[in-house]
Structure formats: C-alpha cells, structure tokens
Design an enzyme around this catalytic site. Structure first.
Site, PDB file in Angstrom:
ATOM      1  N   GLN A 150       0.818  -1.230   0.000  1.00  0.00           N
ATOM      2  CA  GLN A 150       0.000   0.000   0.000  1.00  0.00           C
ATOM      3  C   GLN A 150       0.847   1.273   0.000  1.00  0.00           C
ATOM      4  O   GLN A 150       0.304   2.363  -0.148  1.00  0.00           O
ATOM      5  CB  GLN A 150      -0.903  -0.007   1.232  1.00  0.00           C
ATOM      6  CG  GLN A 150      -1.888  -1.160   1.214  1.00  0.00           C
ATOM      7  CD  GLN A 150      -2.511  -1.411   2.574  1.00  0.00           C
ATOM      8  OE1 GLN A 150      -1.954  -1.040   3.606  1.00  0.00           O
ATOM      9  NE2 GLN A 150      -3.665  -2.035   2.580  1.00  0.00           N
ATOM     10  N   HIS A 151       2.144   1.144   0.220  1.00  0.00           N
ATOM     11  CA  HIS A 151       3.075   2.286   0.219  1.00  0.00           C
ATOM     12  C   HIS A 151       2.634   3.373   1.200  1.00  0.00           C
ATOM     13  O   HIS A 151       2.794   4.577   0.909  1.00  0.00           O
ATOM     14  CB  HIS A 151       3.238   2.860  -1.189  1.00  0.00           C
ATOM     15  CG  HIS A 151       3.409   1.816  -2.234  1.00  0.00           C
ATOM     16  ND1 HIS A 151       4.548   1.069  -2.356  1.00  0.00           N
ATOM     17  CD2 HIS A 151       2.559   1.349  -3.183  1.00  0.00           C
ATOM     18  CE1 HIS A 151       4.403   0.195  -3.338  1.00  0.00           C
ATOM     19  NE2 HIS A 151       3.200   0.340  -3.849  1.00  0.00           N
ATOM     20  N   CYS A 152       2.030   2.965   2.310  1.00  0.00           N
ATOM     21  CA  CYS A 152       1.545   3.912   3.334  1.00  0.00           C
ATOM     22  C   CYS A 152       0.535   4.901   2.761  1.00  0.00           C
ATOM     23  O   CYS A 152       0.438   6.036   3.240  1.00  0.00           O
ATOM     24  CB  CYS A 152       2.698   4.658   4.007  1.00  0.00           C
ATOM     25  SG  CYS A 152       3.966   3.568   4.644  1.00  0.00           S
ATOM     26  N   THR A 153      -0.183   4.513   1.715  1.00  0.00           N
ATOM     27  CA  THR A 153      -1.162   5.425   1.113  1.00  0.00           C
ATOM     28  C   THR A 153      -2.491   4.690   0.911  1.00  0.00           C
ATOM     29  O   THR A 153      -2.979   4.581  -0.210  1.00  0.00           O
ATOM     30  CB  THR A 153      -0.668   5.945  -0.250  1.00  0.00           C
ATOM     31  OG1 THR A 153      -0.446   4.799  -1.099  1.00  0.00           O
ATOM     32  CG2 THR A 153       0.602   6.736  -0.153  1.00  0.00           C
ATOM     33  N   GLN A 154      -3.057   4.212   2.001  1.00  0.00           N
ATOM     34  CA  GLN A 154      -4.305   3.434   1.898  1.00  0.00           C
ATOM     35  C   GLN A 154      -5.431   4.173   1.180  1.00  0.00           C
ATOM     36  O   GLN A 154      -6.132   3.565   0.368  1.00  0.00           O
ATOM     37  CB  GLN A 154      -4.738   2.950   3.281  1.00  0.00           C
ATOM     38  CG  GLN A 154      -3.768   1.928   3.838  1.00  0.00           C
ATOM     39  CD  GLN A 154      -4.208   1.361   5.174  1.00  0.00           C
ATOM     40  OE1 GLN A 154      -5.355   1.445   5.555  1.00  0.00           O
ATOM     41  NE2 GLN A 154      -3.261   0.780   5.880  1.00  0.00           N
TER      42      GLN A 154
END
Lengths: 138, 179
Positions: B134-138
């Site tokens: 998710q690359h810390c971008t939910q």
C-alpha cells in the site's frame, strides 16, 4: 502423520530444490493443492489482514483437535498456508501448542513470517495458537 | 549504512515560542524544585542522544550528488523513466498508475490476475528490488480500487539494462504464477 513426520517430509522436499525459484515454484504448487475454502467462510471475522496480502482462516475444535480451512489472495502466502495446513490441520491442540516452529527457519520461510504486518502469516500462526489454547479447555 | 534522516526548517521566533515536545538530556538549562528553563535553540528540541549517523550519511549523499551535473542527472532520469514506461506497457495486462505531465522517479503498476506481493517476492528472488503493497497510502489504494501495487523506483545510478532486467524478470515470474 504427526507434526514431526510431516515436517521431515517437507524439509526433504525443500532440500531437493536447488534455488529459490524452484522453492517458490514448489510452494505455489502446494498452494494449488490446498483444499478449496468455501467463499461463505471468507468473512470479515475470518480475515487476518496484512498490508501486502490477506489470509482467511476458519478454525474449529473437535475432541481437542484443531481443524481449519484457509486461503489467501497471494499464491505465495497460500503456499505457506498449505504448509501450515499439512503440519497442523487435525492435530491435537496440545501438539500444536508445543510444536517447534524452527521448521520455517530451516527451509528459509522465516522471513515471510517475521515481517509482522506484511502478509498476515505471523498473525495467522498467533490466531491458530490462540484457537488451540481455547481448544485445550473445550 | 545509516537509516533515513529528516530536516526540520522553522522560523526562529516560532521555534522560540514553542515548548519542547520531548524531555531528556541537553534540552534543559536550569532545573530546580521551583522552576525549569530550557536550553537555547536547537538543543531545546534535541532531547537525549542525537542521531549521529543520519546527518553524516546525508552529508555523504549530498557530496555524491554534487559530483554530477544536475541537468544531466535529470535528463538521464527522464529518459530512463520514459524507456521504463514504454517497456512496461508492452507487457500484456500490465497497468501503470497515474499519468502526470511530469513523472518523477517511480513507476507504480499491477498486472491483471497477479497479486502484487507475489510478483515482488519472485522478482526479489531474481535479484530485482521493487516495493509492493500500500506504500503507506491506503486512501489512494482505495480510490484506485486495488489492495496494493508493485512500484519500481529509478534513480541516477540505474541503467536501461536494469529496465530490461525488470521486464525480463516479470516475463519469467509470470510463467511461475500463471499455470
């Protein structure tokens, strides 16, 4: 087969494979052989969520033995689920709780389990152990 | 190799007015039973043992970047991104996310019917490093309607051969995943 016997067979099979590509290939194959989980059981309650992949896990206890169905959206995690299935499905709660998990390290799967949040595998094992604890006293 | 490091830039009068957010060694001036005064800037905000390796690493990274001509670096990275984008798009079922006027450094993508984590793990086994998840971008993942993406990051030290290795690696991995 006991957990130890299953473990021995799996270690032998993994050791026959020369490189990581072959090991992953085998793991994916194991995932394909995993008995299918009914879609009805893939509920929010049975979901062990990781930030990279999800695992569904439905556990029940019969006569102090632990039975479960499981699935994952990742083929590799599903392969690990299949390994967990071979080792622990239908075993007594006591055997499951005292089982030595160093097997995962021996075959090099440990890094999939140690990344705590990444794929839900370690959460899945914790989930299984908790169910086994409940099953002991059931 | 040190871990990442961040820099805080603030207006002096505002930093003076702000109370410390953390207590520890070096951030105090005088302490008695009646009152406490804090050290001057920047020590007021630097409680405890400072993170020494980070800034040393940052300084070395700046020295490294200064070895190159900035324009040449941008031209190299832009050409590489363009080549990467074109090469990836030739893979059937592959979708690259976002279409900005000015793309910088990253190529996020998914391949139809393939879980991003599986692709990442198998590329890793072939010595190709990509990030997955998710690359810390939910919220962005939700907006895209995906559970995550694969993300290739390019920098000045990458080459066209690296892109070719990525594309060949993907073709190879797809054979393992699709059976």
């Amino acid at each position: 087969m006991s957990i130890k016997e299953q473990e021995k067979t799996l270690i032998e099979n993994f050791e026959l494979l020369e490189n990581w590509e072959e090991k992953y290939d085998y793991l994916i194959e194991l995932g394909y052989e995993l008995p299918e989980m009914s879609e009805d059981l893939k509920t929010e309650q049975n979901l062990v969520k990781g930030c990279q992949s999800s695992v569904w896990f439905n556990i029940r206890c019969e006569n102090h033995k632990v039975f479960f169905e499981a699935d994952s959206d990742s083929l590799i995690v599903k392969g690990i689920v299949a390994v967990v299935d071979k080792l622990f499905n239908g075993q007594t709660a006591e055997d499951l709780l005292t089982a030595d998990l160093s097997f995962f390290e021996t075959v090099g799967l440990w890094r999939h389990l140690s990344a705590q949040r990444s794929n839900g595998v370690s959460a899945m094992l914790a989930h299984l152990k908790k169910a086994a604890t409940d099953c002991l006293t059931d | 190799m040190p871990m990442g490091v961040g820099v805080l830039y603030g207006k002096e009068r505002l930093l003076e007015a702000m109370p410390p957010f953390q207590s520890g060694g070096e951030m105090i001036d005088i302490v008695s039973s009646e009152k406490v005064t804090f050290n001057v800037l920047p020590y007021k905000f630097e409680a405890g043992t400072p993170y020494v390796p980070g800034p040393i690493g940052l300084s070395a990274a700046i020295d490294y970047l200064k070895c190159f001509d900035e324009k040449e670096v941008h031209a190299h990275e832009d050409a590489l991104l363009k080549y990467g984008l074109e090469s990836l798009k030739e893979i059937p079922g592959l979708k690259v996310y976002g279409n900005p006027k000015q793309r910088s450094s990253i190529l996020p993508f998914n391949i139809e019917g393939v879980q991003h984590y599986d692709l990442g793990i198998l590329l890793d086994a072939r010595g190709i490093a990509v990030r997955t998840g998710q690359h810390c971008t939910q919220p962005i993942m939700d907006a895209l309607g995906v559970t995550g993406t694969v993300r290739a990051s390019l920098a000045l030290y990458n080459t066209r051969e690296d892109i070719d290795a990525l594309v060949n690696g993907i073709h190879r991995v797809l054979k393992l995943l699709r059976r």
